[in-house]
Design a protein around this motif. Structure first.
Motif, PDB file in Angstrom:
ATOM      1  N   THR A 187       0.834  -1.209   0.000  1.00  0.00           N
ATOM      2  CA  THR A 187       0.000   0.000   0.000  1.00  0.00           C
ATOM      3  C   THR A 187       0.859   1.245   0.000  1.00  0.00           C
ATOM      4  OG1 THR A 187      -1.475  -1.284   1.412  1.00  0.00           O
ATOM      5  CG2 THR A 187      -2.022   1.018   1.085  1.00  0.00           C
ATOM      6  N   LEU A 188       1.929   1.207   0.799  1.00  0.00           N
ATOM      7  CA  LEU A 188       2.846   2.355   0.886  1.00  0.00           C
ATOM      8  C   LEU A 188       3.515   2.618  -0.461  1.00  0.00           C
ATOM      9  CD1 LEU A 188       3.529   4.144   3.339  1.00  0.00           C
ATOM     10  CD2 LEU A 188       5.663   2.871   3.553  1.00  0.00           C
ATOM     11  N   ALA A 189       3.944   1.542  -1.125  1.00  0.00           N
ATOM     12  CA  ALA A 189       4.583   1.665  -2.438  1.00  0.00           C
ATOM     13  C   ALA A 189       3.590   2.219  -3.460  1.00  0.00           C
ATOM     14  CB  ALA A 189       5.104   0.309  -2.895  1.00  0.00           C
ATOM     15  N   ALA A 190       2.346   1.755  -3.395  1.00  0.00           N
ATOM     16  CA  ALA A 190       1.310   2.237  -4.320  1.00  0.00           C
ATOM     17  C   ALA A 190       1.018   3.712  -4.078  1.00  0.00           C
ATOM     18  CB  ALA A 190       0.033   1.412  -4.136  1.00  0.00           C
ATOM     19  N   GLU A 191       0.994   4.073  -2.809  1.00  0.00           N
ATOM     20  CA  GLU A 191       0.752   5.478  -2.432  1.00  0.00           C
ATOM     21  C   GLU A 191       1.867   6.380  -2.978  1.00  0.00           C
ATOM     22  OE1 GLU A 191      -0.716   8.881  -0.298  1.00  0.00           O
ATOM     23  OE2 GLU A 191      -1.647   7.024  -0.974  1.00  0.00           O
ATOM     24  N   ARG A 192       3.106   5.895  -2.841  1.00  0.00           N
ATOM     25  CA  ARG A 192       4.248   6.679  -3.327  1.00  0.00           C
ATOM     26  C   ARG A 192       4.207   6.829  -4.848  1.00  0.00           C
ATOM     27  NH1 ARG A 192       8.387   6.386  -5.854  1.00  0.00           N
ATOM     28  NH2 ARG A 192      10.254   7.614  -5.529  1.00  0.00           N
ATOM     29  N   LEU A 193       3.829   5.740  -5.538  1.00  0.00           N
ATOM     30  CA  LEU A 193       3.716   5.773  -6.995  1.00  0.00           C
ATOM     31  C   LEU A 193       2.631   6.753  -7.446  1.00  0.00           C
ATOM     32  CD1 LEU A 193       4.128   2.097  -8.274  1.00  0.00           C
ATOM     33  CD2 LEU A 193       5.402   4.105  -9.047  1.00  0.00           C
ATOM     34  N   ALA A 194       1.515   6.745  -6.729  1.00  0.00           N
ATOM     35  CA  ALA A 194       0.411   7.657  -7.060  1.00  0.00           C
ATOM     36  C   ALA A 194       0.850   9.102  -6.865  1.00  0.00           C
ATOM     37  CB  ALA A 194      -0.794   7.346  -6.178  1.00  0.00           C
ATOM     38  N   LEU A 195       1.588   9.341  -5.768  1.00  0.00           N
ATOM     39  CA  LEU A 195       2.073  10.698  -5.479  1.00  0.00           C
ATOM     40  C   LEU A 195       3.061  11.148  -6.557  1.00  0.00           C
ATOM     41  CD1 LEU A 195       1.438  12.624  -3.108  1.00  0.00           C
ATOM     42  CD2 LEU A 195       3.592  11.940  -2.071  1.00  0.00           C
ATOM     43  N   GLU A 196       3.943  10.219  -6.950  1.00  0.00           N
ATOM     44  CA  GLU A 196       4.927  10.545  -7.996  1.00  0.00           C
ATOM     45  C   GLU A 196       4.229  10.865  -9.320  1.00  0.00           C
ATOM     46  OE1 GLU A 196       8.326   8.274 -10.594  1.00  0.00           O
ATOM     47  OE2 GLU A 196       8.187   7.730  -8.464  1.00  0.00           O
ATOM     48  N   SER A 197       3.217  10.074  -9.641  1.00  0.00           N
ATOM     49  CA  SER A 197       2.460  10.289 -10.873  1.00  0.00           C
ATOM     50  C   SER A 197       1.795  11.668 -10.869  1.00  0.00           C
ATOM     51  CB  SER A 197       1.406   9.191 -11.018  1.00  0.00           C
ATOM     52  OG  SER A 197       0.559   9.478 -12.101  1.00  0.00           O
ATOM     53  N   ASP A 198       1.182  12.032  -9.735  1.00  0.00           N
ATOM     54  CA  ASP A 198       0.537  13.348  -9.611  1.00  0.00           C
ATOM     55  C   ASP A 198       1.570  14.473  -9.673  1.00  0.00           C
ATOM     56  OD1 ASP A 198      -1.819  12.028  -9.329  1.00  0.00           O
ATOM     57  OD2 ASP A 198      -2.002  12.333  -7.166  1.00  0.00           O
ATOM     58  N   LEU A 199       2.741  14.199  -9.080  1.00  0.00           N
ATOM     59  CA  LEU A 199       3.794  15.216  -9.012  1.00  0.00           C
ATOM     60  C   LEU A 199       4.332  15.550 -10.401  1.00  0.00           C
ATOM     61  CD1 LEU A 199       5.437  16.855  -6.926  1.00  0.00           C
ATOM     62  CD2 LEU A 199       7.013  14.934  -6.752  1.00  0.00           C
ATOM     63  N   ARG A 200       4.341  14.566 -11.291  1.00  0.00           N
ATOM     64  CA  ARG A 200       4.905  14.778 -12.629  1.00  0.00           C
ATOM     65  C   ARG A 200       4.218  15.917 -13.381  1.00  0.00           C
ATOM     66  NH1 ARG A 200       8.934  11.825 -13.936  1.00  0.00           N
ATOM     67  NH2 ARG A 200       9.323   9.885 -12.829  1.00  0.00           N
ATOM     68  N   GLY A 201       2.924  16.069 -13.195  1.00  0.00           N
ATOM     69  CA  GLY A 201       2.232  17.130 -13.931  1.00  0.00           C
ATOM     70  C   GLY A 201       1.893  18.344 -13.088  1.00  0.00           C
ATOM     71  N   ALA A 202       2.260  18.292 -11.802  1.00  0.00           N
ATOM     72  CA  ALA A 202       1.811  19.340 -10.869  1.00  0.00           C
ATOM     73  C   ALA A 202       2.345  20.726 -11.227  1.00  0.00           C
ATOM     74  CB  ALA A 202       2.213  18.972  -9.444  1.00  0.00           C
ATOM     75  N   LEU A 203       3.603  20.796 -11.650  1.00  0.00           N
ATOM     76  CA  LEU A 203       4.185  22.102 -11.995  1.00  0.00           C
ATOM     77  C   LEU A 203       3.483  22.711 -13.206  1.00  0.00           C
ATOM     78  CD1 LEU A 203       8.072  21.882 -11.570  1.00  0.00           C
ATOM     79  CD2 LEU A 203       6.523  23.452 -10.424  1.00  0.00           C
ATOM     80  N   SER A 204       3.302  21.901 -14.244  1.00  0.00           N
ATOM     81  CA  SER A 204       2.682  22.425 -15.469  1.00  0.00           C
ATOM     82  C   SER A 204       1.213  22.777 -15.245  1.00  0.00           C
ATOM     83  CB  SER A 204       2.819  21.419 -16.617  1.00  0.00           C
ATOM     84  OG  SER A 204       2.233  20.182 -16.257  1.00  0.00           O
ATOM     85  N   ARG A 205       0.572  22.123 -14.265  1.00  0.00           N
ATOM     86  CA  ARG A 205      -0.829  22.443 -13.961  1.00  0.00           C
ATOM     87  C   ARG A 205      -0.963  23.630 -13.011  1.00  0.00           C
ATOM     88  NH1 ARG A 205      -1.119  16.686 -13.668  1.00  0.00           N
ATOM     89  NH2 ARG A 205      -0.993  16.809 -11.388  1.00  0.00           N
ATOM     90  N   GLY A 206       0.174  24.175 -12.572  1.00  0.00           N
ATOM     91  CA  GLY A 206       0.130  25.343 -11.690  1.00  0.00           C
ATOM     92  C   GLY A 206      -0.326  25.024 -10.279  1.00  0.00           C
ATOM     93  N   GLU A 207      -0.022  23.807  -9.797  1.00  0.00           N
ATOM     94  CA  GLU A 207      -0.481  23.411  -8.469  1.00  0.00           C
ATOM     95  C   GLU A 207       0.473  23.833  -7.350  1.00  0.00           C
ATOM     96  OE1 GLU A 207      -2.795  19.484 -10.261  1.00  0.00           O
ATOM     97  OE2 GLU A 207      -1.210  19.189  -8.759  1.00  0.00           O
ATOM     98  N   PHE A 208       1.677  24.282  -7.726  1.00  0.00           N
ATOM     99  CA  PHE A 208       2.632  24.724  -6.709  1.00  0.00           C
ATOM    100  C   PHE A 208       2.525  26.231  -6.474  1.00  0.00           C
ATOM    101  CE2 PHE A 208       4.635  20.627  -7.282  1.00  0.00           C
ATOM    102  CZ  PHE A 208       5.120  20.363  -6.011  1.00  0.00           C
ATOM    103  N   VAL A 209       2.628  26.619  -5.219  1.00  0.00           N
ATOM    104  CA  VAL A 209       2.699  28.041  -4.875  1.00  0.00           C
ATOM    105  C   VAL A 209       3.875  28.219  -3.911  1.00  0.00           C
ATOM    106  CG1 VAL A 209       0.211  28.425  -5.132  1.00  0.00           C
ATOM    107  CG2 VAL A 209       1.142  27.833  -2.882  1.00  0.00           C
ATOM    108  N   LEU A 210       4.318  29.458  -3.772  1.00  0.00           N
ATOM    109  CA  LEU A 210       5.388  29.758  -2.829  1.00  0.00           C
ATOM    110  C   LEU A 210       4.829  30.460  -1.605  1.00  0.00           C
ATOM    111  CD1 LEU A 210       8.226  30.989  -5.220  1.00  0.00           C
ATOM    112  CD2 LEU A 210       7.871  28.699  -4.276  1.00  0.00           C
ATOM    113  N   ASN A 211       5.332  30.049  -0.464  1.00  0.00           N
ATOM    114  CA  ASN A 211       5.060  30.746   0.795  1.00  0.00           C
ATOM    115  C   ASN A 211       6.350  31.387   1.262  1.00  0.00           C
ATOM    116  OD1 ASN A 211       2.465  28.922   2.644  1.00  0.00           O
ATOM    117  ND2 ASN A 211       2.435  29.850   0.630  1.00  0.00           N
ATOM    118  N   TYR A 212       6.208  32.395   2.109  1.00  0.00           N
ATOM    119  CA  TYR A 212       7.366  33.169   2.573  1.00  0.00           C
ATOM    120  C   TYR A 212       7.346  33.196   4.095  1.00  0.00           C
ATOM    121  CZ  TYR A 212       7.291  34.456  -2.302  1.00  0.00           C
ATOM    122  OH  TYR A 212       7.282  34.384  -3.674  1.00  0.00           O
ATOM    123  N   HIS A 213       8.421  32.686   4.702  1.00  0.00           N
ATOM    124  CA  HIS A 213       8.502  32.664   6.167  1.00  0.00           C
ATOM    125  C   HIS A 213       9.419  33.797   6.617  1.00  0.00           C
ATOM    126  CE1 HIS A 213       8.551  29.896   9.955  1.00  0.00           C
ATOM    127  NE2 HIS A 213       7.751  30.925  10.064  1.00  0.00           N
TER     128      HIS A 213
END
Length: 270
Positions: A2-28
């Motif tokens: 389950t953990l391996a599947a979860e990691r694979l799913a996260l990696e798959s989502d991560l591959r397109g996340a930048l191009s989809r504009g899902e990342f933002v920057l926060n400032y501390h």
């Protein structure tokens, strides 16, 4: 499995996340001094946040290891650097008084050597940002993973005027000889030493020793994870100059950080 599947799913989502504009920057915000007694914001650490359409906000502790293992960390690092410098340039134009911004850098970026330095130089030039307003944060783990190559890369970084801080300092390397060889400007004490400063005398002694050693080498000392006034007072008495933490502010999105700068500018003008 389950953990391996979860990691694979996260990696798959991560591959397109930048191009989809899902990342933002926060400032501390990073400060010097004590709130209510002339504390001032001197800079900010830039932190990437992943706004996943289903999972909600995914924190770096969850996505950074996946990005590192899948080779996506380099693209994320490039995006963070470019976006940070563009935002810093906009704020410098608006507020006049420059602040420095700290960006975390991974080992897979640093081992690119000349290519990484060239990209850094180009990004500074494109945004008309002087190198001294950028700080690269490198963890001890990253630093030690390819030390000879890292030293050479960081020397080139320093030649651009960019400052270097060692993050999570004190978490595991017995040899401190590398400190003399590196063109670094600051040590950030790991937050694990801050939690029980008053109940564990050894932790206070470690912080004091790190601060004394850093100052002996001409380095600044910073702390993150400052939660209350007593902790801040203790850190300052032990030799810590810069700090960040929820005692002043949690990491802020760009709009909230800009509001903070606007308030600060108004207070300075009055």
């Amino acid at each position: 499995a389950t953990l391996a599947a979860e990691r694979l799913a996260l990696e798959s989502d991560l591959r397109g996340a930048l191009s989809r504009g899902e990342f933002v920057l926060n400032y501390h915000p990073v400060l010097r001094g004590v709130p209510g007694h002339g504390a001032r914001i001197v800079g900010a650490e830039v932190l990437a946040r992943w706004h996943h359409p289903v999972r909600g906000v995914v924190m770096p502790d969850d996505f950074v290891p996946v990005a590192e293992q899948s080779g996506l960390i380099r693209a994320l690092g490039e995006w963070t650097l470019e976006r940070s410098l563009a935002q810093a340039a906009a704020w410098q134009r608006r507020f006049g008084e420059p602040l420095w911004f700290a960006v975390n850098v991974s080992s897979s970026e640093l081992i690119q050597g000349d290519a990484y330095v060239a990209r850094l130089r180009a990004a500074l030039k494109a945004n008309r940002i002087d190198g001294r307003w950028l700080e690269l944060e490198v963890t001890e783990r990253v630093l030690m993973s390819h030390l000879p190559e890292t030293i050479e890369t960081l020397r080139q970084v320093a030649a651009l005027g960019v400052r270097v801080a060692i993050d999570d300092f004190g978490t595991g390397y017995s040899s401190l000889a590398y400190l003399r060889r590196l063109p670094i400007d600051k040590l950030k004490i790991d937050r694990s030493f801050l939690k029980e400063l008053d109940t564990h005398p050894a932790d206070a002694k470690i912080v004091q020793t790190i601060a004394a050693m850093a100052h002996g080498l001409g380095l600044l000392v910073a702390a993150e994870g400052v939660e209350n006034a007593a902790q801040l007072e203790r850190l300052r008495s032990l030799g810590c100059e810069e700090w960040q933490g929820h005692y002043f502010s949690e990491p802020l999105d760009a709009a909230a950080f800009e509001q903070l700068l606007t308030t600060r500018a108004a207070a300075a003008a009055s």
